[in-house]
Design an enzyme around this catalytic site. Structure first.
Site, short mmCIF file in Angstrom:
data_model
loop_
_atom_site.label_atom_id
_atom_site.label_comp_id
_atom_site.label_asym_id
_atom_site.label_seq_id
_atom_site.Cartn_x
_atom_site.Cartn_y
_atom_site.Cartn_z
N LYS A 428 0.82 -1.22 0.00
CA LYS A 428 0.00 0.00 0.00
C LYS A 428 0.86 1.27 0.00
O LYS A 428 0.34 2.38 -0.18
CB LYS A 428 -0.94 -0.01 1.20
CG LYS A 428 -2.01 -1.11 1.11
CD LYS A 428 -2.87 -1.15 2.35
CE LYS A 428 -3.99 -2.19 2.19
NZ LYS A 428 -3.48 -3.56 2.00
N VAL A 473 -9.03 -9.74 5.80
CA VAL A 473 -10.37 -10.00 5.29
C VAL A 473 -10.88 -11.40 5.64
O VAL A 473 -12.08 -11.61 5.81
CB VAL A 473 -10.39 -9.77 3.76
CG1 VAL A 473 -9.62 -10.86 3.02
CG2 VAL A 473 -11.80 -9.67 3.24
N GLU A 561 -9.33 3.23 -0.05
CA GLU A 561 -9.08 1.97 -0.76
C GLU A 561 -8.95 2.23 -2.26
O GLU A 561 -9.58 3.13 -2.81
CB GLU A 561 -10.22 0.98 -0.52
CG GLU A 561 -10.10 0.21 0.77
CD GLU A 561 -11.06 -0.96 0.82
OE1 GLU A 561 -10.68 -2.02 1.32
OE2 GLU A 561 -12.21 -0.80 0.35
#
Length: 629
Positions: A428, A473, A561
């Site tokens: 990220k 997740v 995101e």
């Protein structure tokens, strides 16, 4: 010791063999010799007792005792009286055959010694019948146990599960064998699947091999299969993935034999089977790590792991502990996590010196005290705020903890002479669209800047999403499935790179071995996966049907995101390492003096709880993209 009133068993090797069973076997063998002699003469003379010459009957009677004594002696030598016949296999049958051959050879020898005569064909008939009777008695025990097991299961109301084995090799054979003989497993192997066309139509331990993987779903219906066991330990994940994809469409419970090493060690049994996990669908093999290389730089060193109670930090501690460090220092702000890993390591590695300290990387005094007292040789910096949506709502906290917490630990490492500093970064950080990713990019710039003027080797390790880690997740999806759904996915097109916790830690440790200073290490994680596919797979592997039992709902992208993650920025080149799955990104040049000025501006903005701190972050990380509020 207590005296036994009745001697019920004798110790032979490590087994307790009941005396009554031995006596019964010996009696049955004695009778078998007698019947074999009678039948040998009977068959030799065309099934007419009256045609057998009297001298042959006399000879058979005279050689009976020597035949019995020799047979008992040979059977004893070949351990045919102390085998556990409920688990009898090919080796026992071979030993039985060898013993009978010796008895056949001995029979005419006794005739010569005793001066009697029998037909030339007599020893062959004798051996044939003796083999049938002795083997028959022994292997009938297995048959009776199988019948009794089925009868007891029926009486107890146990439901016998129909099972399909995928893999007609040694592992499949071993699993079928254990299911056959075990009194604890209420399973029936109905069919075997194997992709080798030469096996189709044949039988494995009496179970039909019905076809290849393309017939799995048809045979699930035909044989009313409840459970599928994948027994191909030599297959890579690339080969296993399409098989799992087919199996999960069946709705059957799936289990898998983990690895080839268990087949080599002879540890293949039902207890080795595990549930099919989402990792099996990644479609690539796990990263391989040179353990000797790791041990070389960790052994007898003082190791510090910040954030040592977290998912990555705790696995780092486990793997480091296995390589004999001089001292392992665990630093974490969350006492429960730190306590859990402390107790686990104390139990597993009682000789290892473990120090667990509670504190924050934002506390300059606490960090200084830690480094001054313990003088770590190698620092693994895993402490960070990592939840993207939460950091979007608390951007100043992300900067204080991730950026300036890292700076304080890194400066202490430099001041107190640590040899290496390994930063845990993220994909990220590449062209970030959220504060968490941008803060990690600043951390990478920090350690590259420090590396240029420090004797400490500063490196960063960048990887993708970690399956099963706290806040990832998978735990969220599992919880939603347990609650009956729906499973929430941000977008049908969103994709991510995934890796397992052990893979992530392996990369971190390998980076420590390769480090020269200033590098950003990147793992080749294969092809990215769609999050919606991950959700579907997890629902199906949990035994539910997507859309019927558990629904998937799309809720839109969360703040910060993006649709896909990248592992390298365009400016960074890729350089190979000794491990074909690990690459090094070349450092990006930037003005260090200006960077220090911007860093001070960022520090003051975070302390002042600046509402527009994203604009300051943008000045430091030009590739950072965000929506102005």
């Amino acid at each position: 010791m207590k005296k036994l009133k009745n001697l019920k068993d004798v110790r032979i090797g490590f087994l307790q063999i009941p005396v009554t069973r031995i006596i019964l076997l010996m009696l049955s063998d004695i009778v078998a010799v007698f019947i074999s002699e009678i039948l040998s003469l009977y068959v030799r003379y065309d099934f007419k007792f009256m045609d057998v010459p009297r001298e042959f009957w006399d000879a058979a009677i005279m050689t009976y005792i020597p035949n019995v004594l020799f047979m008992l002696f040979i059977f004893y030598l070949l351990r045919l009286y102390n085998s556990v016949w409920r688990y009898a296999s090919d080796s026992e049958m071979i030993n039985n055959g060898i013993a009978v051959i010796f008895c056949m050879i001995a029979q005419p020898v006794f005739c010569v010694i005793m001066g009697v005569r029998l037909p030339v064909s007599f020893p062959f008939f004798y051996g044939f019948f003796l083999l049938i009777f002795t083997c028959g008695v022994r292997f009938s025990y297995r048959i009776m146990r199988a019948v009794q097991k089925r009868r007891l299961d029926h009486a107890r109301g146990k439901i016998r599960l129909n099972c399909m084995i995928i893999g007609g090799g040694a592992a499949g054979n071993a699993i079928i064998k254990e299911i056959e003989v075990s009194s604890y497993l209420s399973m029936h192997v109905a069919c075997v699947i194997d992709d080798n066309p030469g096996c189709h139509g044949k039988y494995l331990r009496g179970v039909p091999i019905v076809g290849g993987r393309d017939t799995i779903l048809d045979n699930v219906q035909k044989y009313a299969i409840d459970e599928i066991i994948i027994a191909i330990p030599s297959a890579s994940r690339q080969k296993i993935k399409p098989i799992v994809e087919i199996c999960k469409e069946s709705g059957c419970h799936l289990r898998i034999l983990p690895g080839m090493y268990q087949l080599i060690n002879g540890d293949v049994n039902v207890s080795n089977l595990r549930e099919v996990q989402i990792e099996d669908l990644l479609g690539r093999d796990p990263i391989e790590v040179n353990v000797d290389e790791i041990m070389g730089y960790v052994r007898n060193k003082v190791i510090l792991v910040t954030g040592g109670g977290g998912s990555i930090g705790s696995e780092l501690c486990r793997q480091i502990a296995e390589h004999s460090p001089k001292r392992l220092v665990i630093f974490d702000i969350y006492e429960n996590n730190a306590y859990d890993i402390q107790q686990e390591l104390i139990s597993r590695f009682p000789e290892l010196e473990i120090v667990v300290l509670i504190g924050s990387v934002r506390n300059t005094g606490r960090v200084e005290e830690l480094f001054k007292k313990y003088r770590p040789d190698i620092v693994y910096h895993a402490a960070a705020h990592k939840h993207v949506p939460l950091m979007e709502d608390s951007p100043n906290e992300a900067i204080k903890n991730n950026v300036f917490g890292t700076l304080k630990v890194a400066m202490a490492a430099d001041k107190y002479g640590a040899k290496r500093f390994v930063l845990i970064s993220t994909d990220k950080a590449v062209n970030p669209t959220n504060v968490m990713g941008a803060s990690k990019r600043i951390c990478e710039m920090l350690i590259q800047s420090l590396n240029r003027r420090s004797k400490t080797e500063f490196v960063a390790v960048r990887f993708g999403n970690v399956l099963g880690s706290n806040g990832s997740v998978i735990p969220l999806f599992k919880k939603q499935i347990e609650q009956g759904g729906p499973v929430t996915v941000t977008s049908p097109d969103i994709i991510r790179y995934f890796m397992t916790i052990p893979e992530a830690v392996s990369l971190v440790l390998q980076a420590g071995a390769y480090a020269k200073g200033g590098e950003i290490f990147v793992l080749d994680m294969g092809e990215p996966m769609k999050i919606v596919d991950l959700a579907r797979n997890l629902i199906q592997l949990s035994g539910y049907k997507v859309g019927e039992d558990i629904k998937i709902e799309f809720i839109g992208l969360r703040p910060g995101e993006k649709m896909y993650e990248e592992l390298l920025m365009n400016e960074e080149g890729l350089r190979e390492t000794a491990n074909r799955m690990i690459y090094i990104g070349e450092p990006i040049e930037y003005d260090e003096d200006r960077f220090e000025e911007q860093l001070e501006k960022l520090r003051l903005a975070s302390l002042d709880e600046e509402s527009d701190i994203r604009a300051v972050i943008k000045e430091i990380v030009p590739t950072y993209r965000y929506e102005r509020k």
